[in-house]
Design a protein around this motif. Structure first.
Motif, PDB file in Angstrom:
ATOM      1  N   HIS A 130       0.837  -1.209   0.000  1.00 59.39           N
ATOM      2  CA  HIS A 130       0.000   0.000   0.000  1.00 59.39           C
ATOM      3  C   HIS A 130       0.870   1.257   0.000  1.00 59.39           C
ATOM      4  CE1 HIS A 130      -3.564  -2.426   0.506  1.00 59.39           C
ATOM      5  NE2 HIS A 130      -3.073  -2.981   1.600  1.00 59.39           N
ATOM      6  N   CYS A 131       1.989   1.212   0.703  1.00 56.50           N
ATOM      7  CA  CYS A 131       2.928   2.350   0.696  1.00 56.50           C
ATOM      8  C   CYS A 131       3.490   2.548  -0.704  1.00 56.50           C
ATOM      9  CB  CYS A 131       4.067   2.110   1.686  1.00 56.50           C
ATOM     10  SG  CYS A 131       3.548   1.949   3.411  1.00 56.50           S
ATOM     11  N   TYR A 132       3.825   1.435  -1.356  1.00 57.59           N
ATOM     12  CA  TYR A 132       4.363   1.484  -2.717  1.00 57.59           C
ATOM     13  C   TYR A 132       3.346   2.103  -3.677  1.00 57.59           C
ATOM     14  CZ  TYR A 132       6.009  -0.312  -7.230  1.00 57.59           C
ATOM     15  OH  TYR A 132       6.407  -0.441  -8.544  1.00 57.59           O
ATOM     16  N   GLN A 133       2.092   1.706  -3.552  1.00 59.25           N
ATOM     17  CA  GLN A 133       1.034   2.229  -4.420  1.00 59.25           C
ATOM     18  C   GLN A 133       0.691   3.682  -4.097  1.00 59.25           C
ATOM     19  OE1 GLN A 133      -2.003  -0.678  -3.640  1.00 59.25           O
ATOM     20  NE2 GLN A 133      -0.826  -2.319  -4.628  1.00 59.25           N
ATOM     21  N   PHE A 134       0.975   4.091  -2.867  1.00 57.17           N
ATOM     22  CA  PHE A 134       0.673   5.460  -2.436  1.00 57.17           C
ATOM     23  C   PHE A 134       1.702   6.460  -2.958  1.00 57.17           C
ATOM     24  CE2 PHE A 134      -0.185   8.307   1.509  1.00 57.17           C
ATOM     25  CZ  PHE A 134      -1.228   8.954   0.860  1.00 57.17           C
ATOM     26  N   GLU A 135       2.916   5.956  -3.252  1.00 56.15           N
ATOM     27  CA  GLU A 135       4.027   6.824  -3.662  1.00 56.15           C
ATOM     28  C   GLU A 135       3.687   7.770  -4.823  1.00 56.15           C
ATOM     29  OE1 GLU A 135       7.811   7.067  -2.765  1.00 56.15           O
ATOM     30  OE2 GLU A 135       6.445   6.999  -1.078  1.00 56.15           O
TER      31      GLU A 135
ATOM     32  N   VAL B  96      14.488   1.454  -4.566  1.00 56.81           N
ATOM     33  CA  VAL B  96      14.348   0.502  -3.455  1.00 56.81           C
ATOM     34  C   VAL B  96      12.949  -0.113  -3.478  1.00 56.81           C
ATOM     35  CG1 VAL B  96      14.321   0.231  -0.952  1.00 56.81           C
ATOM     36  CG2 VAL B  96      16.048   1.700  -2.020  1.00 56.81           C
ATOM     37  N   PHE B  97      11.925   0.730  -3.609  1.00 59.70           N
ATOM     38  CA  PHE B  97      10.551   0.230  -3.701  1.00 59.70           C
ATOM     39  C   PHE B  97      10.412  -0.747  -4.876  1.00 59.70           C
ATOM     40  CE2 PHE B  97       8.758   3.853  -1.121  1.00 59.70           C
ATOM     41  CZ  PHE B  97       7.929   3.092  -0.311  1.00 59.70           C
ATOM     42  N   ASN B  98      10.955  -0.356  -6.015  1.00 61.80           N
ATOM     43  CA  ASN B  98      10.833  -1.164  -7.220  1.00 61.80           C
ATOM     44  C   ASN B  98      11.537  -2.515  -7.066  1.00 61.80           C
ATOM     45  OD1 ASN B  98      10.085  -1.474 -10.090  1.00 61.80           O
ATOM     46  ND2 ASN B  98      12.299  -1.439 -10.415  1.00 61.80           N
TER      47      ASN B  98
ATOM     48  N   VAL C 175       0.812   0.572   8.377  1.00 56.99           N
ATOM     49  CA  VAL C 175       1.203   1.649   7.473  1.00 56.99           C
ATOM     50  C   VAL C 175       0.493   1.452   6.122  1.00 56.99           C
ATOM     51  CG1 VAL C 175       3.455   2.120   8.505  1.00 56.99           C
ATOM     52  CG2 VAL C 175       3.263   0.314   6.779  1.00 56.99           C
ATOM     53  N   PRO C 176       0.399   2.518   5.302  1.00 62.56           N
ATOM     54  CA  PRO C 176       0.875   3.873   5.580  1.00 62.56           C
ATOM     55  C   PRO C 176      -0.068   4.626   6.510  1.00 62.56           C
ATOM     56  CG  PRO C 176      -0.181   3.782   3.431  1.00 62.56           C
ATOM     57  CD  PRO C 176      -0.150   2.369   3.945  1.00 62.56           C
ATOM     58  N   VAL C 177       0.523   5.453   7.347  1.00 66.21           N
ATOM     59  CA  VAL C 177      -0.213   6.286   8.289  1.00 66.21           C
ATOM     60  C   VAL C 177       0.302   7.716   8.148  1.00 66.21           C
ATOM     61  CG1 VAL C 177      -0.612   6.788  10.735  1.00 66.21           C
ATOM     62  CG2 VAL C 177      -0.632   4.440   9.945  1.00 66.21           C
ATOM     63  N   MET C 178      -0.601   8.678   8.282  1.00 66.86           N
ATOM     64  CA  MET C 178      -0.196  10.078   8.272  1.00 66.86           C
ATOM     65  C   MET C 178      -0.574  10.725   9.599  1.00 66.86           C
ATOM     66  SD  MET C 178      -1.060  11.232   4.338  1.00 66.86           S
ATOM     67  CE  MET C 178      -0.097  12.760   4.442  1.00 66.86           C
ATOM     68  N   VAL C 179       0.254  11.653  10.038  1.00 68.30           N
ATOM     69  CA  VAL C 179       0.016  12.395  11.280  1.00 68.30           C
ATOM     70  C   VAL C 179       0.212  13.875  10.984  1.00 68.30           C
ATOM     71  CG1 VAL C 179       0.721  12.760  13.678  1.00 68.30           C
ATOM     72  CG2 VAL C 179       0.849  10.458  12.677  1.00 68.30           C
TER      73      VAL C 179
ATOM     74  N   ASP D 259      -5.256   6.918   8.325  1.00 72.50           N
ATOM     75  CA  ASP D 259      -4.652   6.061   7.312  1.00 72.50           C
ATOM     76  C   ASP D 259      -5.549   6.021   6.084  1.00 72.50           C
ATOM     77  OD1 ASP D 259      -6.714   4.146   7.809  1.00 72.50           O
ATOM     78  OD2 ASP D 259      -5.517   3.285   9.440  1.00 72.50           O
ATOM     79  N   ILE D 260      -5.111   5.315   5.066  1.00 71.70           N
ATOM     80  CA  ILE D 260      -5.866   5.253   3.814  1.00 71.70           C
ATOM     81  C   ILE D 260      -7.245   4.647   4.034  1.00 71.70           C
ATOM     82  CG2 ILE D 260      -5.947   4.111   1.565  1.00 71.70           C
ATOM     83  CD1 ILE D 260      -2.940   4.512   1.367  1.00 71.70           C
ATOM     84  N   GLY D 261      -7.305   3.624   4.880  1.00 77.23           N
ATOM     85  CA  GLY D 261      -8.583   2.968   5.139  1.00 77.23           C
ATOM     86  C   GLY D 261      -9.573   3.868   5.830  1.00 77.23           C
TER      87      GLY D 261
END
Length: 209
Positions: free
Chosen positions: A58-63, A113-115, A172-176, A184-186
Motif C-alpha cells: 500500500h505504501c508502494y502504491q501510495f508513492e 528501493v521500492f521497485n 502503514v501507511p499512516v499520516m500524522v 490512514d488510507i482505510g
C-alpha cells in the motif's frame, strides 16, 4: 434589488459549501485525535508525517499519489517521512531509509528501493544487498555501509521507534498532522481522500494559529 438578492444567495451558498466541507471529515471517523500530542520538530510550521515501510504494497502504491502532493505543499508545511519500526525487516529497512536520507539522495533512489522489493524480488535482507542496489543507482557503496552502521543513523532509528509508539500506529501507511491527528488510507476512504483529510487538518491547524 435583484442583484443584491443574487449576491446574498451566492454568499449563502458559498458559506453553506464551506460548512459542508468543514463537516466532511470528523474526529473518530476519518481521523483520530491523539490524546497526548507529540511534539513537532519545528513549531513554527505545520508538520505532516507519513509513516511507511518499503515492503508495504500500500505504501508502494501510495508513492505516485503522495509525491506530487508533497511537491506542492506551501512553505508553512513541513513534510517528513518516518520509517515504521516493528522489528525484523521493518527495522532493517527503516535503517536503510534513514541512511539514504542522511546521505541526501535523490527520490529516484528511494523509488529504486521500492521497485526492487515489489517488482524484482529483491527483499534486501542484508546491508550488503542494500549497498549493491543503491550502488547501482549512483550511491557510493562504501559510504553507504559506513553511514548505515553509524551512530547517527542508529540514533535516528531509535527516535523513529519512539515516534511510532507515541503516534500509536499499528500499520502503514499512516499520516500524522502536527503531532495531533492520525489517519490512514482505510479510515480516510482511499489514497486520494487521505490527502484531502491531510489538507483539511493542515487548514484546521493554520486557522488555529
Amino acid at each position: 434589488m435583484r442583484k443584491f438578492m443574487l449576491s446574498a444567495i451566492i454568499v449563502t451558498a458559498s458559506l453553506f459549501g464551506l460548512s459542508v466541507q468543514a463537516a466532511e471529515f470528523q474526529a473518530g471517523k476519518e481521523y483520530v485525535e491523539l490524546k497526548a500530542p507529540v511534539p513537532v520538530a519545528d513549531p513554527s510550521k505545520i508538520e505532516v508525517v507519513e509513516l511507511f515501510w518499503y515492503g508495504c504494497p500500500h505504501c508502494y502504491q501510495f508513492e505516485p499519489i503522495i509525491n506530487p502532493w508533497v511537491e506542492q505543499l506551501p512553505d508553512d508545511v513541513d513534510f517528513k517521512r518516518i520509517p515504521a519500526m516493528f522489528g525484523g525487516a521493518w527495522n532493517l529497512h527503516g535503517q536503510l531509509f534513514l541512511t539514504l536520507e542522511s546521505m541526501n539522495v535523490e527520490q529516484s533512489v528511494h523509488d529504486a528501493v521500492f521497485n526492487a522489493y515489489h517488482n524484482q524480488g529483491n527483499k534486501l535482507e542484508t546491508p550488503e544487498k542494500m549497498a549493491d542496489l543503491v550502488a547501482s543507482n549512483g550511491v557510493d557503496r562504501e559510504a553507504f555501509l559506513k553511514a548505515f552502521n553509524s551512530f547517527g543513523v542508529k540514533s535516528r532509528a531509535e527516535q523513529a521507534k519512539k515516534l511510532g509508539m507515541a503516534y500509536q500506529i499499528t500499520g502503514v501507511p499512516v499520516m500524522v498532522v502536527n503531532g495531533k491527528y492520525r489517519f490512514d488510507i482505510g479510515s480516510a476512504g482511499g489514497p486520494q481522500r487521505a490527502l484531502e483529510v491531510a489538507d483539511f487538518l493542515i487548514e484546521k491547524e493554520r486557522a488555529a494559529r
